[in-house]
Structure formats: structure tokens, C-alpha cells
Motif scaffolding. Structure first.
Motif, PDB file in Angstrom:
ATOM      1  N   ARG A 158      20.437  -0.726   0.931  1.00 49.20           N
ATOM      2  CA  ARG A 158      21.044   0.811   0.997  1.00 49.20           C
ATOM      3  C   ARG A 158      21.002   1.415  -0.491  1.00 49.20           C
ATOM      4  NH1 ARG A 158      23.357  -1.947   4.549  1.00 49.20           N
ATOM      5  NH2 ARG A 158      24.100  -3.257   3.031  1.00 49.20           N
ATOM      6  N   VAL A 159      20.951   2.659  -0.701  1.00 45.99           N
ATOM      7  CA  VAL A 159      21.155   3.230  -1.708  1.00 45.99           C
ATOM      8  C   VAL A 159      22.376   3.199  -2.091  1.00 45.99           C
ATOM      9  CG1 VAL A 159      19.172   4.938  -1.986  1.00 45.99           C
ATOM     10  CG2 VAL A 159      20.993   5.522  -0.536  1.00 45.99           C
TER      11      VAL A 159
ATOM     12  N   SER B 128       8.808   4.213  -4.716  1.00 49.35           N
ATOM     13  CA  SER B 128       8.248   4.877  -3.454  1.00 49.35           C
ATOM     14  C   SER B 128       8.040   3.655  -2.739  1.00 49.35           C
ATOM     15  CB  SER B 128       7.042   5.639  -3.883  1.00 49.35           C
ATOM     16  OG  SER B 128       6.055   4.787  -4.086  1.00 49.35           O
ATOM     17  N   LEU B 129       7.557   2.449  -3.200  1.00 48.15           N
ATOM     18  CA  LEU B 129       7.492   1.279  -2.382  1.00 48.15           C
ATOM     19  C   LEU B 129       8.843   0.813  -1.880  1.00 48.15           C
ATOM     20  CD1 LEU B 129       5.758  -0.900  -1.775  1.00 48.15           C
ATOM     21  CD2 LEU B 129       6.539  -2.252  -3.473  1.00 48.15           C
ATOM     22  N   GLU B 130       9.792   0.997  -2.301  1.00 47.64           N
ATOM     23  CA  GLU B 130      11.115   0.888  -1.744  1.00 47.64           C
ATOM     24  C   GLU B 130      11.379   1.848  -0.644  1.00 47.64           C
ATOM     25  OE1 GLU B 130      14.229  -1.171  -4.722  1.00 47.64           O
ATOM     26  OE2 GLU B 130      15.057   1.112  -4.266  1.00 47.64           O
ATOM     27  N   ARG B 131      11.360   3.161  -1.140  1.00 51.36           N
ATOM     28  CA  ARG B 131      11.644   4.199  -0.030  1.00 51.36           C
ATOM     29  C   ARG B 131      10.853   3.993   1.170  1.00 51.36           C
ATOM     30  NH1 ARG B 131      11.995   7.321  -4.581  1.00 51.36           N
ATOM     31  NH2 ARG B 131       9.919   7.982  -4.300  1.00 51.36           N
ATOM     32  N   ASN B 132       9.549   3.655   1.160  1.00 51.60           N
ATOM     33  CA  ASN B 132       8.902   3.421   2.262  1.00 51.60           C
ATOM     34  C   ASN B 132       8.863   2.230   3.106  1.00 51.60           C
ATOM     35  OD1 ASN B 132       7.320   5.969   2.183  1.00 51.60           O
ATOM     36  ND2 ASN B 132       6.549   5.444   0.302  1.00 51.60           N
ATOM     37  N   THR B 133       9.741   1.267   2.459  1.00 50.77           N
ATOM     38  CA  THR B 133      10.019  -0.186   3.207  1.00 50.77           C
ATOM     39  C   THR B 133      11.364  -0.364   3.383  1.00 50.77           C
ATOM     40  OG1 THR B 133       9.768  -1.316   1.204  1.00 50.77           O
ATOM     41  CG2 THR B 133       7.626  -1.005   2.328  1.00 50.77           C
ATOM     42  N   ILE B 134      11.869  -1.163   2.510  1.00 47.19           N
ATOM     43  CA  ILE B 134      13.210  -1.538   2.746  1.00 47.19           C
ATOM     44  C   ILE B 134      14.235  -0.311   2.990  1.00 47.19           C
ATOM     45  CG2 ILE B 134      12.790  -3.980   1.832  1.00 47.19           C
ATOM     46  CD1 ILE B 134      14.066  -3.034  -0.843  1.00 47.19           C
ATOM     47  N   LEU B 135      14.341   0.640   2.261  1.00 49.08           N
ATOM     48  CA  LEU B 135      15.139   1.665   2.362  1.00 49.08           C
ATOM     49  C   LEU B 135      15.157   2.450   3.750  1.00 49.08           C
ATOM     50  CD1 LEU B 135      15.180   3.381  -1.145  1.00 49.08           C
ATOM     51  CD2 LEU B 135      17.301   1.896  -0.060  1.00 49.08           C
ATOM     52  N   ARG B 136      13.781   2.632   4.336  1.00 44.76           N
ATOM     53  CA  ARG B 136      13.517   3.276   5.465  1.00 44.76           C
ATOM     54  C   ARG B 136      13.949   2.282   6.725  1.00 44.76           C
ATOM     55  NH1 ARG B 136       7.527   4.340   6.560  1.00 44.76           N
ATOM     56  NH2 ARG B 136       7.412   5.504   8.689  1.00 44.76           N
TER      57      ARG B 136
ATOM     58  N   PHE C 124       5.971   3.693 -13.997  1.00 48.34           N
ATOM     59  CA  PHE C 124       5.663   2.516 -12.988  1.00 48.34           C
ATOM     60  C   PHE C 124       7.070   2.183 -12.074  1.00 48.34           C
ATOM     61  CE2 PHE C 124       1.917   1.679 -14.714  1.00 48.34           C
ATOM     62  CZ  PHE C 124       0.906   0.860 -13.717  1.00 48.34           C
ATOM     63  N   GLU C 125       8.247   2.087 -12.749  1.00 50.01           N
ATOM     64  CA  GLU C 125       9.220   1.879 -12.133  1.00 50.01           C
ATOM     65  C   GLU C 125       9.644   2.904 -10.973  1.00 50.01           C
ATOM     66  OE1 GLU C 125      11.430  -0.802 -11.790  1.00 50.01           O
ATOM     67  OE2 GLU C 125      12.852   0.432 -10.874  1.00 50.01           O
TER      68      GLU C 125
ATOM     69  N   ILE D  82      11.050  -9.766  -2.096  1.00 52.77           N
ATOM     70  CA  ILE D  82       9.683  -9.480  -2.569  1.00 52.77           C
ATOM     71  C   ILE D  82       9.571  -8.468  -3.780  1.00 52.77           C
ATOM     72  CG2 ILE D  82       7.242  -9.293  -2.135  1.00 52.77           C
ATOM     73  CD1 ILE D  82       7.674 -11.059   0.430  1.00 52.77           C
ATOM     74  N   ILE D  83      10.188  -7.290  -2.972  1.00 51.99           N
ATOM     75  CA  ILE D  83      10.143  -6.211  -3.860  1.00 51.99           C
ATOM     76  C   ILE D  83      11.008  -6.326  -5.351  1.00 51.99           C
ATOM     77  CG2 ILE D  83      11.021  -3.790  -3.991  1.00 51.99           C
ATOM     78  CD1 ILE D  83      10.073  -3.323  -1.140  1.00 51.99           C
ATOM     79  N   THR D  84      12.023  -6.938  -4.963  1.00 51.50           N
ATOM     80  CA  THR D  84      12.764  -7.203  -6.282  1.00 51.50           C
ATOM     81  C   THR D  84      11.911  -7.992  -6.993  1.00 51.50           C
ATOM     82  OG1 THR D  84      15.076  -7.300  -5.134  1.00 51.50           O
ATOM     83  CG2 THR D  84      15.031  -8.379  -7.355  1.00 51.50           C
TER      84      THR D  84
END
Ligand SMILES: Nc1ncnc2c1ncn2[C@@H]1O[C@H](COP(=O)(O)OP(=O)(O)OP(=O)(O)O)[C@@H](O)[C@H]1O
Ligand SMILES: [Mg+2]
Lengths: 263, 261
Positions: free
Chosen positions: A259-260, A246-254, A239-240, A181-183
């Protein structure tokens, strides 16, 4: 001194890349290979940019563009995301919409501009709909793939614990599909941003970053064009990095669902 | 009346390559609060049988009765722990995972967190309540999965080789912990394994299955005091007995479970 945080470091790295590119541009611009009027130096561009910001016109152009883009993009999310999820979840919905999506998707959104002008006239409606069209399919398809890739074991585990269809949807399928979804949001945003500027080139007649570039062509104002391009790039970049990063850091990365990259 | 009755349960898988028997006419009972191990060589149908009892699969023949009533589909009377570590929801903390079932039941937030924390204490993970699963080791993740399955208080706990993917040391610890948890909660447990020592350590009774296409071969009650000593003579005798029942083909695999998962 403390080591800089990962966020600071990534901004530093991005700055270095951009400065290097700007330096190369400046060298070419000052070399005199091309006429100054066509390839203005960065100082000229900066002057133009500052004056356009000072007289408020740049903000107004950017504001219009952002408004159209966000409108179309939101519309694409509101429709594409649930529809994609339903397609992944229910066979009948998939069978109905997939052929439609497959047929419409390959048509470049900008190819619709003349048609939409015919139907809706010049202006906001056409531009917003073009943006919607461009952003819709990445959102839809990623949501669809995301749902299909949700680990079966989560659905089983949730089912055993008494989850009904509604809870499954909100508490398992959506978070389970979140990497996709984030992609999808990211790709939809990129497409929307490209589409809004493209549509403005043709379909608007007073304000907008796309329009100002097109308009500047009449007077050979290369500095205005490049200043506007820089603003387009900056807004996209912000935006990117800020929104999606930050959306990614707070969800799927967390959550360890992505993974980074190494290194 | 027994707690769970497995009556002539069969299942045939329909695959593109033809019909494959999953399990054939299995019969056995489980008493309330009993710890039952399903033991058999790989591919004999243990998982199939457990999935039928869990309600994920419908038998093509026979039936499962729980408390005297034939069951179809899954229900809150049964908790399930899978082998796969990925069973936890990665987007929820350990506590969030354990509260899930209570949330589905509509238990208020504060109450369900208290209950979940107690469950995490039971598996000795209260310190990791706020950790996300990807920050936990495999053994810890399986302990969270056990706490999660217990939290909404099902009468039956179904476990399909939950420790098979762990290293031998961790697995020993986990078996000890599970024996303790069982003693405290007195759940009816059906535990699938192909590891003989594990079966002798945990079970009140072991149901031994024949190789594929599998059915029940024999039931072996384990009459040893708890906690059990894996080095005692009686323990080794039981292991030998189970190995004999499994037959020569299964011997290498069953004694050396960790290498063959
Ligand atoms: N989804 C499926 N489709 C078709 N055949 C299957 C399926 N699942 C299992 N089988 C077949 O059914 C038989 C029993 O499988 P099952 O997974 O129950 O064995 P198992 O005893 O759990 O083995 P293991 O110890 O390796 O986990 C196997 O021979 C397998 O080929
Ligand atoms: Mg199995």
C-alpha cells in the motif's frame, strides 16, 4: 483546472524538497564562511556542468558509469534472483549457499577492490565485478525471504488446480514473492550505484563519474566534483522514481500486495 | 457404489509437544451429487478430515476411495474452497483467478475465458471480471473462489467454512447462492461448518462429529424441500435435533456461529 495527478504531485513535492536543500547550500556557499574554491556557488557548479555537458565529457563519464553499473547489476539479478528463489524452494540449495552468503555478505564490496585489481587489473572488469558483488546479496536474500513468505494457501490452491513445479514457479511463487523481489531489486540497485562510483574512484583510469571526482581532487576542482555528484544523484533519483516507482505501481500496488503510505 | 467412501480414516499430528489426534476412525459415504455437511464443535477435526479428502494430508490410518479407487494426493477431480479470503491470487483479476485451473489443463486462452466468464455469471460477478481481488468484498472474493474451484469442472467440491468470516447478512446471501449453484451444477459437495442453521439450510445429509478427538457421531438426513425456509417449524426441528446431537458443550457456539469464527 483539474487536480494534479498523484504522479505530478509527488514530483512537485520532490522538487520543493530539493529546492529547499539547494537554497540552504547556496546561502552557506555565499556567506563566505568557507573559501569559494572549496565550496563553489551553485551558479559556478551549473556553469561547469553545462560546459561539461556541452563538450560531451559528462555524457561520456555518465555513460561509462551507467554501463558498468547496469552490467554488474544485471549480472547480480540473473544470478541472485534464481539462486535466491531456489534457496527458498529447496532445502539442499539453501543449506549449501546460505553459509556462503552469510560469510561473504558482511564484507564491504569496496574492500574487495584492491584484491580484484590484483586479479583483474584496473578497468571495467574489476568495477563490474565489484558492482556485481555489492548487488548480489540484497537480491539473493530478498528473493529467498520472498519465496519463504509466499502464502501457503496459494500453493495449495494452485496445486489442487493441477499446477506443476514449472507453473508454480512462474505463476505463483514469482508473483507471490514480488513485494520482496521488488525490494531486492531496489536495494541491489542502490548498492550497485554506490559500489560503481566507489570502485571507479580506485579502479579506473580514464572515464567514469567516480574517476572524474577523484581526478578533480588533483586540481582542487570542487565545482567539477559537485557537478559530478549532482549527476550521480540525478541518475539515481530518476531510476528510483521512474523505473522502480513504475514497476511498483504496475505490480504490487496495483494488486494490493503493498500500500502507499497514509496521508 | 458411493461416489466417495471414507473408511476408518484417522490422523495423528506429530507436534513438538507430542502426538495430537486430529481425527479418529471416521466412517461415512457420500453419494454422487449429494450435498453433505460435516458438522462439529471447534477443534473436532473437520478441517483435518476435509484436508485428507482433498489430498493435502495423508491419513495415518484408513483410506479415502473416490469412484471406488483409493486416492492419495490431490487431483483435478476435486475443487477446494478455503475459509481464508487470501486464497485468491492477488496478482490476477477475478477472471484470471477463475481461468487458472483451465490454464493448467492447457485449454486455449479464448476458450478458457469464455468458460470462466460463465462461471462468474453463475456466482453473479460477471461485471467484476477484470477487478483485482483487493477491490472485491470478502463475500465477492469467496464467490470468485467458488467459481475458480468449479471452472475446471471437478466432480467434487470441498468447502471448509467458506462463509464463516462473513457477516450474517452476506452469509445468508451466500448460502442461497451456493444452494442455487449446486442445483445447477449437481456437484458432489462436502461442506464443513460448525453452524447448525447453515447445515440444515444446505445439506442433504449432515454428518455430526463428536468433540475432540473427533469421530463420526451420527448422520442426520435433512428431508426438507428446497429452497428451504429457515423460519419453518420443520427447519427449527432439525436445528434442535442437530443441537441435541452436538451436546450441551457445543450449543452456544453452534447457534452463534458468526461470533465464534
Ligand atoms: N497442523 C496441526 N498440527 C498439530 N495439531 C493440529 C494441527 N491442525 C489441527 N490440529 C489439532 O487437530 C485437532 C483437529 O483440528 P481441526 O483443525 O481439524 O479442527 P476443526 O474441526 O476444523 O476446528 P475449527 O472448527 O475450529 O476449524 C485440533 O484439536 C487441533 O489441535
Ligand atoms: Mg477448521
Amino acid at each position: 483546472m483539474n487536480a494534479p495527478s498523484p504522479g505530478t504531485r509527488s514530483i512537485l513535492r520532490a522538487t520543493v524538497t530539493i529546492l529547499a536543500a539547494a537554497a540552504i547550500y547556496e546561502i552557506i556557499a555565499r556567506s563566505g564562511i568557507f573559501p569559494r574554491a572549496l565550496l563553489p556557488t551553485l551558479t559556478t557548479v551549473a556553469d561547469t556542468l553545462v560546459s561539461m555537458i556541452a563538450d560531451g565529457s559528462m555524457l561520456r563519464h555518465a555513460g561509462y558509469t551507467l554501463y558498468r553499473m547496469l552490467f554488474g547489476f544485471s549480472l547480480a539479478i540473473v544470478i541472485g534472483l534464481p539462486l535466491g528463489i531456489l534457496m527458498g524452494r529447496f532445502r539442499a540449495v539453501e543449506q549449501f549457499f546460505l553459509p556462503l552468503a552469510s560469510a561473504l555478505m558482511p564484507i564491504p564490496s569496496l574492500a574487495w577492490v584492491p584484491v580484484f585489481i590484483l586479479w583483474f587489473g584496473l578497468g571495467n572488469t574489476t568495477t563490474v565485478l565489484i558492482v556485481f558483488y555489492a548487488a548480489m546479496f540484497p537480491m539473493l536474500l530478498n528473493a529467498w525471504s520472498g519465496v519463504r513468505s509466499v502464502n501457503q494457501i496459494w500453493l495449495r490452491a494452485a496445486g489442487v488446480m493441477g499446477a506443476d513445479e514449472n507453473s508454480l514457479f512462474w505463476k505463483v511463487i514469482i508473483p507471490g514473492a514480488s513485494p520482496f523481489i521488488i525490494t531486492g531489486l531496489r536495494q541491489a540497485f542502490q548498492r550497485a550505484w554506490i559500489a560503481v562510483v566507489g570502485a571507479e574512484l580506485i579502479a579506473t583510469s580514464d572515464w567514469g563519474l567516480g574517476w572524474v571526482i577523484y581526478d578533480a581532487k588533483e586540481f582542487l576542482n570542487a565545482d567539477v566534483m559537485i557537478a559530478s555528484l549532482a549527476v550521480i544523484g540525478c541518475i539515481g533519483f530518476v531510476f528510483e522514481r521512474l523505473v522502480f516507482g513504475s514497476l511498483e505501481r504496475n505490480t504490487i500496488l496495483r494488486w494490493g500486495m503493498a500500500r502507499v503510505a497514509k496521508g | 457404489m458411493s461416489h466417495i467412501e471414507v473408511r476408518d480414516v484417522s490422523l495423528v499430528y506429530d507436534t513438538p509437544a507430542g502426538r495430537v489426534p486430529g481425527v479418529q476412525a471416521a466412517n461415512f459415504d457420500i453419494e454422487a451429487s449429494e450435498f453433505l455437511c460435516l458438522l462439529g464443535p471447534s477443534g473436532c477435526g473437520k478441517s483435518t478430515l476435509l484436508n485428507i479428502i482433498a489430498g493435502f494430508l495423508s491419513p495415518t490410518g484408513g483410506e479415502i476411495r473416490i469412484g471406488g479407487k483409493a486416492v492419495t494426493g490431490h487431483g483435478l477431480d476435486r475443487g477446494v474452497v478455503f475459509q481464508d479470503f487470501a486464497q485468491l491470487f492477488p496478482w490476477r483479476t477475478a477472471l484470471g483467478n477463475v481461468t487458472f485451473g483451465l490454464e493448467m489443463k492447457g485449454v486455449p486462452k479464448q476458450e478458457r475465458e469464455e468458460i470462466a466468464l460463465k462461471q462468474l455469471q453463475l456466482v453473479k460477478l460477471e461485471k467484476f471480471a477484470n477487478a483485482y481481488p483487493h477491490h472485491l468484498s470478502g463475500g465477492m472474493q469467496q464467490r470468485v473462489a467458488i467459481a475458480r474451484a468449479l471452472a475446471y469442472n471437478p466432480a467434487v467440491l470441498l468447502m471448509d467454512e467458506p462463509f464463516a468470516a462473513l457477516d450474517a447478512f452476506t452469509r445468508d446471501d451466500m448460502q442461497r447462492l451456493l444452494a442455487e449453484v449446486w442445483r445447477e451444477t449437481r456437484k458432489t459437495v462436502i461442506y464443513v461448518t460448525h453452524n447448525v442453521a447453515e447445515a440444515v439450510y444446505l445439506a442433504d445429509r449432515v454428518v455430526v462429529m463428536t468433540p475432540h478427538p473427533g469421530t463420526v457421531k451420527i448422520e442426520v438426513p435433512i428431508r426438507l424441500p428446497r429452497p428451504r425456509d429457515p423460519l419453518s417449524v420443520e427447519f427449527l426441528e432439525y436445528q434442535k435435533e442437530l443441537l441435541r446431537q452436538l451436546g450441551p458443550a457445543a450449543t452456544g457456539q453452534a447457534t452463534n456461529g458468526k461470533a465464534n469464527d
